[in-house]
Design an enzyme around this catalytic site. Structure first.
Site, PDB file in Angstrom:
ATOM      1  N   SER A 129      57.767  10.814  72.473  1.00 28.07           N
ATOM      2  CA  SER A 129      57.474  10.846  73.905  1.00 28.07           C
ATOM      3  C   SER A 129      58.750  10.795  74.730  1.00 28.07           C
ATOM      4  CB  SER A 129      56.590   9.661  74.309  1.00 28.07           C
ATOM      5  OG  SER A 129      56.416   9.672  75.717  1.00 28.07           O
ATOM      6  N   LYS A 185      50.813   7.522  69.421  1.00 32.56           N
ATOM      7  CA  LYS A 185      51.239   8.435  70.502  1.00 32.56           C
ATOM      8  C   LYS A 185      50.029   8.867  71.337  1.00 32.56           C
ATOM      9  CE  LYS A 185      53.426  11.050  73.230  1.00 32.56           C
ATOM     10  NZ  LYS A 185      53.376  12.464  73.278  1.00 32.56           N
ATOM     11  N   HIS A 188      49.277   6.119  73.627  1.00 32.22           N
ATOM     12  CA  HIS A 188      50.316   6.183  74.668  1.00 32.22           C
ATOM     13  C   HIS A 188      49.894   7.174  75.742  1.00 32.22           C
ATOM     14  CE1 HIS A 188      53.638   8.441  76.483  1.00 32.22           C
ATOM     15  NE2 HIS A 188      54.336   7.326  76.480  1.00 32.22           N
ATOM     16  N   ASN A 189      49.427   8.339  75.322  1.00 31.15           N
ATOM     17  CA  ASN A 189      49.042   9.356  76.299  1.00 31.15           C
ATOM     18  C   ASN A 189      47.790   8.953  77.075  1.00 31.15           C
ATOM     19  OD1 ASN A 189      51.175  10.769  75.202  1.00 31.15           O
ATOM     20  ND2 ASN A 189      50.092  12.720  75.209  1.00 31.15           N
ATOM     21  N   GLU A 192      49.032   6.774  79.559  1.00 27.91           N
ATOM     22  CA  GLU A 192      49.747   7.629  80.531  1.00 27.91           C
ATOM     23  C   GLU A 192      48.751   8.233  81.532  1.00 27.91           C
ATOM     24  OE1 GLU A 192      52.463  10.568  78.697  1.00 27.91           O
ATOM     25  OE2 GLU A 192      51.522  12.085  79.961  1.00 27.91           O
TER      26      GLU A 192
HETATM   27  C1  6PG Z   1      55.106  12.492  76.464  1.00 28.02           C
HETATM   28  C2  6PG Z   1      53.996  13.237  77.137  1.00 28.02           C
HETATM   29  C3  6PG Z   1      53.841  14.584  76.530  1.00 28.02           C
HETATM   30  C4  6PG Z   1      53.082  15.533  77.418  1.00 28.02           C
HETATM   31  C5  6PG Z   1      51.695  15.125  77.619  1.00 28.02           C
HETATM   32  C6  6PG Z   1      51.084  15.800  78.803  1.00 28.02           C
HETATM   33  O1  6PG Z   1      54.806  11.404  76.035  1.00 28.02           O
HETATM   34  O2  6PG Z   1      56.224  12.995  76.409  1.00 28.02           O
HETATM   35  O3  6PG Z   1      52.804  12.531  76.995  1.00 28.02           O
HETATM   36  O4  6PG Z   1      53.318  14.426  75.258  1.00 28.02           O
HETATM   37  O5  6PG Z   1      53.722  15.638  78.630  1.00 28.02           O
HETATM   38  O6  6PG Z   1      51.010  15.494  76.459  1.00 28.02           O
HETATM   39  O7  6PG Z   1      49.770  15.789  78.581  1.00 28.02           O
HETATM   40  P1  6PG Z   1      48.737  16.491  79.487  1.00 28.02           P
HETATM   41  O8  6PG Z   1      49.153  17.946  79.617  1.00 28.02           O
HETATM   42  O9  6PG Z   1      47.467  16.338  78.742  1.00 28.02           O
HETATM   43  O10 6PG Z   1      48.796  15.801  80.794  1.00 28.02           O
END
Ligand code: 6PG
Length: 476
Positions: A129, A185, A188-189, A192
């Site tokens: 990430s 991960k 994590h998302n 996010e």
């Molecule tokens: C990271 C981000 C990366 C990506 C996301 C965006 O941790 O670097 O999470 O993996 O930017 O997958 O996800 P979406 O397109 O689903 O918002």
């Protein structure tokens, strides 16, 4: 002597990761299915870099690496990972290591590990990430696979290229076996998604309930970023609100269509929560919010049918803004509490023995959810020797929640009164209310289930392992 490691996939992430590796003194080979992409990289970002060697045939790419070969795949998640790994097989030897660094589904990683192990190749799943900048300057890295091979061949490389906390701890740690790295991960998302949506709702409330300008909102988010909400996502928010549109000179934010995209990792997190029978409404609502935003055309039609929004008079705007900071912070605690509960449950279900405090630390820097707050979560786990029922019940957060809750309620009540869609802030509060309620109406649910399906119920005056059925119809 060959190169230490190879990277396949020269998109922006692959390029940045290769440069990061090379900048740390490792000799790296690079390859892309389309040779021109590799050539462009060599002619631009990699120009003059002694540690980077380009290969234009897979055979040459593999031959350029030292045994055991370590190949990092930075390719699109899904069937491409299988296709690339399969095409490597004829050139690899027993003991070589393939590391998938994409956002792959964790079950796919497990399947790949089993499949390629039978063929003599060691497969690793690795969550990475931090976006393009993180990949170049130090991402947060979540590797999973064989522990011994990790220690012998990957640990030094991966911790070297990862982000580091202020006190020098690497934001990279062995996660566990199978697809646990990609699972972590994924969560994590999911977090996010929750963080982003909570901030977006705060923006929505500031704009529509408090009538603030973009500049005023930017100043507020910047102020918040100097306090306990200090995080990468709040930081980019105030910077976004100050960005001008080169076309019109207006604030760019006002010309961006309100339709959110997504690639699926948030949805996977929500599905996992449901599969584990957990309540993770903050993250799930963040996914629903993106889904609802994406049907803009339908929303426009529906809004035409219901144009009125109730008037909501806010007398004490300054007070409500203070409450909003409390609502955002408390919602964030709920979201992380849910995310860490999901990790704890997955760890039990899949037998991964995840170290949750350490995971908080490896998200402290480098990744998209990086924030001071994660240091607090690490402390909460350390203080309780890893045994946390729910983060909201730890000394680290309990008092802050007590102080925030009245303001949080006020914000939610006002927003709902005004007809504003604030699903994560509101449902985080509902989650808090539900989780901290000794009594819920599930007694009635059980009676209903027993009535129509003889599903039985437990009694509050009998041992928990006994179940009862009542002859409802006969009485009725
Ligand atoms: C990271 C981000 C990366 C990506 C996301 C965006 O941790 O670097 O999470 O993996 O930017 O997958 O996800 P979406 O397109 O689903 O918002």
């Amino acid at each position: 002597m060959g190169n230490y490691v190879g990277v396949i996939g020269m998109g922006v992430m692959g390029q940045s990761l290769a440069l990061n590796i090379a900048n740390h003194g490792y000799a790296v080979s690079v390859y892309n299915r389309h040779g021109q992409v590799t050539k462009d990289f060599m002619d631009t970002r990699a120009k003059g870099h002694d540690n980077i060697t380009a290969a234009y045939e897979l055979k040459d790419f593999v031959a350029s690496l030292d045994a055991p070969r370590k190949v990092i795949l930075m390719v699109k998640a899904g069937p491409v990972v299988d296709a690339v790994t399969d095409s490597l097989l004829p050139y690899l030897e027993k003991g070589d290591i393939v590391i998938d660094a994409g956002n792959s589904y964790f079950e796919d990683t497990k399947r790949r590990m089993e499949h390629y192990e039978e063929l003599g190749v060691n497969f690793f799943g690795m969550g990475v990430s931090g976006g393009e900048k993180g990949a170049l300057l130090g991402p947060s890295i979540m590797p999973s696979g064989d522990r011994d091979l990790y220690d012998r061949h990957l640990r030094t490389l991966l911790t070297d290229i990862s982000a580091h906390t202020e006190d020098g701890s690497p934001c990279c740690d062995y996660i566990g076996p199978e697809g646990s790295g990609q699972y972590v991960k994924m969560v994590h998302n999911g977090i996010e998604y929750g963080d982003i949506q909570i901030i977006d709702e705060a923006y929505f409330i500031m704009k529509h309930m408090l009538g603030m300008t973009n500049a005023q909102m930017a100043d507020t988010f910047e102020e918040w970023n100097n306090g306990r909400l200090d995080s990468f996502l709040v930081e980019i928010t105030y910077k976004i609100l100050r960005e001008k549109d080169p076309e019109t000179g207006d604030d760019l934010i006002d010309h961006i269509l309100d339709e959110a995209g997504q690639k699926g990792t948030g949805m996977w997190t929500a599905i996992e929560g449901l599969k584990m029978y957990l309540a993770i409404p903050t993250m799930a609502e963040a996914v629903f919010a993106r889904n609802l935003s994406a049907v803009k055309g339908e929303r426009v039609i529906a809004a035409g049918h219901f144009p009125e929004r109730p008037h909501c008079d806010v007398q004490d705007k300054r007070g409500l803004l203070e409450n909003l900071e409390q609502a955002v912070y408390a919602s964030k605690i709920m979201s992380y509490a849910q995310g860490f509960q999901l990790l704890a449950k997955a760890s039990d279900e899949y037998g991964w023995d995840l170290k949750l405090g350490d995971i908080a630390l490896l998200w402290r820097e480098g990744c998209i959810i990086r924030a001071k707050f994660l240091g607090r979560i690490k402390a909460a786990y350390d203080d309780s020797q890893g045994k946390v029922q729910n983060l909201m019940l730890t000394d680290e957060f309990m008092e802050e929640i007590r102080v925030a809750v009245a303001g949080w309620r006020r914000v939610v009540a006002k927003a709902i009164e005004a007809g504003l869609y604030v699903p994560t802030i509101a449902n985080s509060l509902l989650y808090f209310d539900g989780y901290t309620s000794e009594k819920l109406p599930a007694n009635l649910c059980q009676a209903q289930r027993d009535w129509f399906g003889a599903h039985t119920f437990r009694r509050d005056d009998q041992p928990h392992d006994l179940s009862f059925h009542h002859p409802w119809e006969e009485l009725g």
